[in-house]
Design a protein around this motif. Structure first.
Motif, PDB file in Angstrom:
ATOM      1  N   GLU A   6       0.835  -1.208   0.000  1.00 49.63           N
ATOM      2  CA  GLU A   6       0.000   0.000   0.000  1.00 49.63           C
ATOM      3  C   GLU A   6       0.871   1.259   0.000  1.00 49.63           C
ATOM      4  O   GLU A   6       0.571   2.233  -0.687  1.00 49.63           O
ATOM      5  N   ARG A  16       1.258   4.281  -2.820  1.00 47.82           N
ATOM      6  CA  ARG A  16       1.164   5.717  -2.491  1.00 47.82           C
ATOM      7  C   ARG A  16       2.414   6.455  -2.952  1.00 47.82           C
ATOM      8  O   ARG A  16       2.332   7.545  -3.504  1.00 47.82           O
ATOM      9  N   SER A  70       2.385   6.840  -6.756  1.00 48.23           N
ATOM     10  CA  SER A  70       1.442   7.905  -7.153  1.00 48.23           C
ATOM     11  C   SER A  70       2.052   9.272  -6.892  1.00 48.23           C
ATOM     12  O   SER A  70       1.956  10.183  -7.727  1.00 48.23           O
ATOM     13  N   TRP A  71       2.684   9.418  -5.737  1.00 46.61           N
ATOM     14  CA  TRP A  71       3.319  10.684  -5.392  1.00 46.61           C
ATOM     15  C   TRP A  71       4.463  10.996  -6.367  1.00 46.61           C
ATOM     16  O   TRP A  71       4.605  12.140  -6.827  1.00 46.61           O
TER      17      TRP A  71
END
Length: 124
Positions: free
Chosen positions: A47, A51, A54-55
């Motif tokens: 997870e 994240r 995506s960042w």
């Protein structure tokens, strides 16, 4: 974030820039050994990886738009290097098939910037 243990041309270039920015006082080999040791001992949950990826995509988009979109020609190589590093990370996680896919996307977005396209081609 890159799961590949082999050091690519892009990773070597990025490492040398990181070493310079951090003012790392030891050798590049020791820096890379420290990174490898860290990767061996630190596990990032799936997870969190999602994240971070995506960042990273958002940051690369912003940085590329700032550099290329505003015509900072002397920094096109930096934008291309970030894109190539992100692409290698995405490939290592199985999110895209080829590094060229992402580089070609950015070349298409900035199709009128031939100097930027040359920098991207140099990292293929």
């Amino acid at each position: 974030m890159n799961q590949d243990n082999n050091l690519s041309k892009v990773q070597q270039l990025l490492s040398s820039r990181i070493i310079y920015q951090l003012e790392y006082k030891d050798t590049a080999e020791n820096f890379l050994a420290d990174v490898a040791l860290w990767k061996h001992h630190v596990t990032i949950e799936k997870e969190a990886v999602n994240r971070y990826i995506s960042w990273l995509k958002e940051e690369v988009d912003k940085k590329t738009e700032t550099i290329v979109g505003e015509g900072h020609r002397k920094s096109y190589d930096k934008a291309a290097l970030l894109i190539a590093a992100l692409a290698e990370t995405l490939v290592s996680h199985g999110l895209i098939n080829s590094k060229d896919t992402l580089l070609d996307h950015y070349k298409q977005v900035h199709s009128r910037k031939t100097a930027f396209k040359r920098e991207c081609d140099a990292l293929k």
